[in-house]
Design an enzyme around this catalytic site. Structure first.
Site, PDB file in Angstrom:
ATOM      1  CB  SER A  12      29.254  49.801  19.251  1.00  0.00           C
ATOM      2  OG  SER A  12      29.793  50.798  20.088  1.00  0.00           O
ATOM      3  CG  ASP A  19      23.812  51.612  24.330  1.00  0.00           C
ATOM      4  OD1 ASP A  19      24.443  52.045  25.223  1.00  0.00           O
ATOM      5  OD2 ASP A  19      24.096  51.657  23.194  1.00  0.00           O
ATOM      6  CG  HIS A  45      26.689  49.717  23.665  1.00  0.00           C
ATOM      7  ND1 HIS A  45      26.337  50.391  22.942  1.00  0.00           N
ATOM      8  CD2 HIS A  45      27.902  49.057  23.300  1.00  0.00           C
ATOM      9  CE1 HIS A  45      27.247  50.901  22.147  1.00  0.00           C
ATOM     10  NE2 HIS A  45      28.136  49.611  22.130  1.00  0.00           N
TER      11      HIS A  45
END
Length: 232
Positions: free
Chosen positions: A122, A177, A211
């Site tokens: 991320s 995600d 995610h």
């Protein structure tokens, strides 16, 4: 030869998974927003190679605009998570310099840059991409999970004289995600192909994954590391 960790702020309290034998390579891995190095040190321990040192630094705690200025571990400020959101250019560049200091510390301790992989998840993956592509040392590769390329409009010009033009990049993204949509990941992969040799960019997607990471993704990461950092 032993370098002094105190001269590299992020190394002083970084989580380090040492090799079980002589360390001839290093993986520096950067966690996501609000996390710490511990979770990724644990994840990497499950796929570790005995001659590789894994370094998982903690991001400093700063107010994050995206989260109503709450103070949390963050590599730089985030204003939004879309390709056209304003970006914390000064913060991104400062964070990249701090990561480059870790790379240089490992080099002083005898691990050449072409035996160092930079990676992250991320926001950490975003920083790893920016740092590696603007680094003056030729690195082994980049692991970019569920992320994007910060300051993407500055590339390919921002890539430091193309030192890492042939760097291998493994980019992985969950297809479900909700935070950083897989479409954003695909746009990033296309952008990366304009910065490095296109055949060096792998973009893998995982159905049903949000995610987060998954076992298949970690296996892909392990294979990527093994291929680029073979035992010597």
């Amino acid at each position: 030869m032993c370098g002094n960790n105190m001269s590299v702020p992020l190394l002083a309290d970084a989580v380090t998974v040492s090799g079980a034998e002589r360390e001839t390579a290093a993986v520096i891995f950067l966690h996501g927003l609000g996390d710490t190095g511990h979770s990724w040190a644990d994840a990497l321990s499950s796929i570790r190679l005995p001659y590789v040192k894994y370094i998982c630094p903690h991001a400093p705690r700063i107010p994050v605009t995206l989260n109503m200025k709450m103070v949390m571990p963050s590599w730089f400020d985030l204003m939004g998570l879309t390709p056209d959101a304003p970006e914390d250019e000064a913060g991104i560049k400062k964070a990249a310099e701090n990561i480059k200091a870790i790379i240089e510390h490992e080099m002083k301790n005898g691990i050449p840059p072409n035996r160092i992989i930079l990676g992250g998840f991320s926001q950490g993956g975003a920083l790893s991409l920016y740092t590696a592509l603007t680094c003056q040392h030729q690195l082994a590769g980049i692991v970019a999970l569920s992320c994007w390329l910060p300051l993407h409009k500055a590339f390919p010009q921002a890539a430091n004289n193309g030192v890492n033009k042939d760097i291998a990049i493994l980019q992985c993204h969950g297809e479900m995600d909700p935070m950083i949509p897989v479409r954003f990941g695909a746009l990033t992969a296309e952008k990366l192909k304009s910065v490095v040799t296109p055949t060096k960019v792998q973009f893998k997607t995982y159905p049903g994954v949000m995610h987060s990471s998954c076992p298949q993704e970690m296996l892909a990461v392990k294979e990527f590391i093994e291929k680029l950092l073979p035992r010597i």
